[in-house]
Design a protein around this motif. Sequence first.
Motif, PDB file in Angstrom:
ATOM      1  N   MET A   1     -26.743  25.867 -43.703  1.00 18.81           N
ATOM      2  CA  MET A   1     -26.090  24.904 -42.793  1.00 18.81           C
ATOM      3  C   MET A   1     -27.154  24.224 -41.952  1.00 18.81           C
ATOM      4  N   VAL A   2     -27.455  22.977 -42.270  1.00 18.04           N
ATOM      5  CA  VAL A   2     -28.518  22.277 -41.560  1.00 18.04           C
ATOM      6  C   VAL A   2     -27.928  21.291 -40.578  1.00 18.04           C
ATOM      7  N   ASN A   3     -28.051  21.603 -39.285  1.00 15.09           N
ATOM      8  CA  ASN A   3     -27.710  20.621 -38.268  1.00 15.09           C
ATOM      9  C   ASN A   3     -26.333  19.979 -38.413  1.00 15.09           C
ATOM     10  N   ARG A   4     -25.335  20.754 -38.785  1.00 14.00           N
ATOM     11  CA  ARG A   4     -24.013  20.128 -38.886  1.00 14.00           C
ATOM     12  C   ARG A   4     -23.469  19.866 -37.496  1.00 14.00           C
ATOM     13  N   VAL A   5     -22.901  18.698 -37.302  1.00 14.64           N
ATOM     14  CA  VAL A   5     -22.342  18.350 -36.007  1.00 14.64           C
ATOM     15  C   VAL A   5     -20.892  18.788 -35.954  1.00 14.64           C
ATOM     16  N   ILE A   6     -20.590  19.625 -34.979  1.00 11.28           N
ATOM     17  CA  ILE A   6     -19.236  20.139 -34.866  1.00 11.28           C
ATOM     18  C   ILE A   6     -18.621  19.620 -33.570  1.00 11.28           C
ATOM     19  N   THR A   7     -17.469  18.973 -33.679  1.00 12.90           N
ATOM     20  CA  THR A   7     -16.683  18.680 -32.481  1.00 12.90           C
ATOM     21  C   THR A   7     -15.272  19.174 -32.746  1.00 12.90           C
ATOM     22  N   GLY A   8     -14.393  19.022 -31.754  1.00 13.85           N
ATOM     23  CA  GLY A   8     -13.022  19.439 -31.970  1.00 13.85           C
ATOM     24  C   GLY A   8     -12.671  20.691 -31.205  1.00 13.85           C
ATOM     25  N   ALA A   9     -13.290  20.872 -30.011  1.00 10.60           N
ATOM     26  CA  ALA A   9     -12.988  22.039 -29.201  1.00 10.60           C
ATOM     27  C   ALA A   9     -11.591  21.926 -28.586  1.00 10.60           C
ATOM     28  N   HIS A  10     -11.046  20.699 -28.594  1.00  6.64           N
ATOM     29  CA  HIS A  10      -9.700  20.455 -28.074  1.00  6.64           C
ATOM     30  C   HIS A  10      -9.484  20.978 -26.665  1.00  6.64           C
ATOM     31  N   TYR A  11     -10.460  20.743 -25.805  1.00  3.98           N
ATOM     32  CA  TYR A  11     -10.197  20.868 -24.375  1.00  3.98           C
ATOM     33  C   TYR A  11     -10.923  19.698 -23.735  1.00  3.98           C
ATOM     34  N   GLY A  12     -10.753  19.532 -22.469  1.00  4.50           N
ATOM     35  CA  GLY A  12     -11.450  18.432 -21.824  1.00  4.50           C
ATOM     36  C   GLY A  12     -10.543  17.723 -20.851  1.00  4.50           C
ATOM     37  N   PHE A  13      -9.280  17.521 -21.267  1.00  9.16           N
ATOM     38  CA  PHE A  13      -8.380  16.830 -20.361  1.00  9.16           C
ATOM     39  C   PHE A  13      -8.118  17.673 -19.115  1.00  9.16           C
ATOM     40  N   GLY A  14      -7.958  18.984 -19.310  1.00  6.95           N
ATOM     41  CA  GLY A  14      -7.701  19.889 -18.183  1.00  6.95           C
ATOM     42  C   GLY A  14      -8.823  19.835 -17.158  1.00  6.95           C
ATOM     43  N   SER A  15     -10.068  19.941 -17.627  1.00 11.23           N
ATOM     44  CA  SER A  15     -11.207  19.905 -16.695  1.00 11.23           C
ATOM     45  C   SER A  15     -11.272  18.559 -15.998  1.00 11.23           C
ATOM     46  N   TRP A  16     -11.038  17.523 -16.774  1.00 13.07           N
ATOM     47  CA  TRP A  16     -11.105  16.166 -16.216  1.00 13.07           C
ATOM     48  C   TRP A  16     -10.093  16.016 -15.076  1.00 13.07           C
ATOM     49  N   LEU A  17      -8.872  16.503 -15.335  1.00  6.98           N
ATOM     50  CA  LEU A  17      -7.822  16.386 -14.323  1.00  6.98           C
ATOM     51  C   LEU A  17      -8.144  17.269 -13.119  1.00  6.98           C
ATOM     52  N   ALA A  18      -8.593  18.498 -13.387  1.00  9.30           N
ATOM     53  CA  ALA A  18      -8.893  19.426 -12.300  1.00  9.30           C
ATOM     54  C   ALA A  18     -10.011  18.867 -11.418  1.00  9.30           C
ATOM     55  N   GLN A  19     -10.980  18.216 -12.046  1.00  9.22           N
ATOM     56  CA  GLN A  19     -12.075  17.643 -11.265  1.00  9.22           C
ATOM     57  C   GLN A  19     -11.529  16.613 -10.277  1.00  9.22           C
ATOM     58  N   ARG A  20     -10.550  15.846 -10.719  1.00  7.40           N
ATOM     59  CA  ARG A  20      -9.971  14.828  -9.843  1.00  7.40           C
ATOM     60  C   ARG A  20      -9.085  15.428  -8.761  1.00  7.40           C
ATOM     61  N   VAL A  21      -8.299  16.437  -9.140  1.00 10.65           N
ATOM     62  CA  VAL A  21      -7.424  17.071  -8.146  1.00 10.65           C
ATOM     63  C   VAL A  21      -8.270  17.743  -7.057  1.00 10.65           C
ATOM     64  N   THR A  22      -9.308  18.488  -7.467  1.00 15.25           N
ATOM     65  CA  THR A  22     -10.156  19.152  -6.470  1.00 15.25           C
ATOM     66  C   THR A  22     -10.884  18.118  -5.622  1.00 15.25           C
ATOM     67  N   ALA A  23     -11.246  16.977  -6.234  1.00  9.38           N
ATOM     68  CA  ALA A  23     -11.926  15.924  -5.473  1.00  9.38           C
ATOM     69  C   ALA A  23     -11.017  15.432  -4.349  1.00  9.38           C
ATOM     70  N   CYS A  24      -9.740  15.216  -4.664  1.00 11.62           N
ATOM     71  CA  CYS A  24      -8.807  14.745  -3.639  1.00 11.62           C
ATOM     72  C   CYS A  24      -8.689  15.767  -2.522  1.00 11.62           C
ATOM     73  N   ALA A  25      -8.546  17.040  -2.893  1.00 13.12           N
ATOM     74  CA  ALA A  25      -8.409  18.096  -1.890  1.00 13.12           C
ATOM     75  C   ALA A  25      -9.634  18.121  -0.980  1.00 13.12           C
ATOM     76  N   MET A  26     -10.818  18.052  -1.572  1.00 12.16           N
ATOM     77  CA  MET A  26     -12.051  18.104  -0.772  1.00 12.16           C
ATOM     78  C   MET A  26     -12.197  16.868   0.103  1.00 12.16           C
ATOM     79  N   ALA A  27     -11.778  15.711  -0.432  1.00 11.32           N
ATOM     80  CA  ALA A  27     -11.903  14.483   0.357  1.00 11.32           C
ATOM     81  C   ALA A  27     -11.050  14.577   1.613  1.00 11.32           C
ATOM     82  N   ILE A  28      -9.808  15.060   1.446  1.00  9.78           N
ATOM     83  CA  ILE A  28      -8.909  15.166   2.603  1.00  9.78           C
ATOM     84  C   ILE A  28      -9.494  16.149   3.621  1.00  9.78           C
ATOM     85  N   TYR A  29      -9.931  17.308   3.144  1.00 10.98           N
ATOM     86  CA  TYR A  29     -10.495  18.310   4.046  1.00 10.98           C
ATOM     87  C   TYR A  29     -11.710  17.748   4.779  1.00 10.98           C
TER      88      TYR A  29
END
Lengths: 231, 115, 181
Positions: B1-29
């Motif tokens: 197996m030489v340098n095969r590119v693997i994607t498809g972890a099927h996560y990302g939206f959760g972290s993206w959303l959480a980053q925004r939610v925590t940003a709002c919380a921190m901004a208000i505080y």
Amino acid sequence: MKIRIQRYDPDHDAKPYMKEYDVQLEPSDRMLLDALVRVKEMDDSFSFRRSCREGVCGSDAMNINGKNGLACVTKVADLKEPVELRPLPGLPVIRDLYVDMSQFFKQYHSIKPYLINNDPAPQLERLQSPEDRAELDGLYECILCACCSTSCPSFWWNPDKFVGPAGLLQAYRFIADTRDQATEARLDDLEDPYRLFRCHTIMNCVDVCPKSLNPTKAIGKIKDLMLKRVV
Amino acid sequence: MVNRVITGAHYGFGSWLAQRVTACAMAIYSVLFVIMLIAIRPGDYEAWHGMFVPVWMRLATILFWLSLCYHAWVGVRDIIMDYIKPTAARLVAHGLVIFALIGLAAWSVQILWRA
Amino acid sequence: MHIAHADMLHHTISALYFSARSVWVCCPDAVHHAPDGASQSKKVQHDSPHMADNNSRPKRYAPWYNVSPGNLPLPGLVSIFHRISGLGLFVMLWLLLWLFDRSMVSAEGYDWARSVLSGGFVKLVMTGLLWAFLHHFCAGIRFLLLDMHVGIELAPARRSSVVVFVVSLLLTLILGAALVW
């Protein structure tokens, strides 16, 4: 007009170098592409891609004074001299301004850029209402010149995994199409830390698009749909 | 197996959303905290310590620090994904950041709930 | 424009586009697969000056990256500063939490933290951190608005980047004067 061009000939040069040309422009030479044709007359070892010369084929995308654009729709009068021309950033250079675009097209093909519809094909065509058709405005016009993807830092660092603005704009073009039935699978495919979520709304893509399209907005709309399906 | 590119972890939206939610919380505080600082102008230990005595203030502050930890995790992971390429090095870097941030979270709890 | 017509036009253009490519690019390109852009091109860069003719694949030179800040559009500049300020804050978090810890533990600790914060160099660092925080804060609000499709077009996105830089610097001056110095 002074033009500095990055030259590289794999048979003779160990690495690229800049070469300056002093071009005599005729009054009819209005676009940068006209000037490049003059350079080619002076020095026929200089290579670049071109085809339609009117901003439709997307062949002559290059880095002009630090910003990606199409030579054929860039007015000579608007450019600061000496004009510095380099190949598109982030792609391997084959020769002079030629770049190896296989990575770019691999990403484009990965989003399945065609309608997926399992209903039997109607006699004439699959119809849409004018409103549904309007959803595709600002998406279908893309000419795949790669100006956007090669100006995107996220694409530079992960060209093998991040689809890039051009591919994602096309991904949304098919998601937005009411005749396409694979929205769910398309969203599943893009729900990925690399394929979609490398986009950090840097917006270099919007800055350079010669067709004034907005990949950042299209990516935002994909994220909207992902939000809609989880809440 | 030489340098095969693997994607498809099927996560990302959760972290993206959480980053925004925590940003709002921190901004208000952050805004409320700066307003409190300017209003109270704590000039000595009693006043400074007193700001963190009410339970609501402790809870708000700890939520700020926990939000910060999650927000920083997503952000630093994004940076690591761009600049550290070998899988092993990346895994180690991820691990170090996670442990460091869990430590930070525990420490902030300890500071706020110390007798 | 008629629906089917628009779509057909697009496909015709794509077809033209691809045919133009295949004429211009030499053939081995079509069978060449680049599994990993970065590492592959690095290898090519190393090999290219001396690569022998026994390799039929055309030689490629490593890509260049347009990273000079002078080349970055304003929204791009906001973005890279967002990353740099975020990383800076992350690195300095432990120092800040340590100061917070000492200042909360006792009156002596509080006085000690105050004395540390009164040093000229520390004040400079704190002002830098304040700027990092405020830039991250303002740019973050801009990103949240972009996520909600507010100011997502090119002209407003450029204007809001200027606003981010100006407001974060002004706030650094005001809050720095009020809280740090």
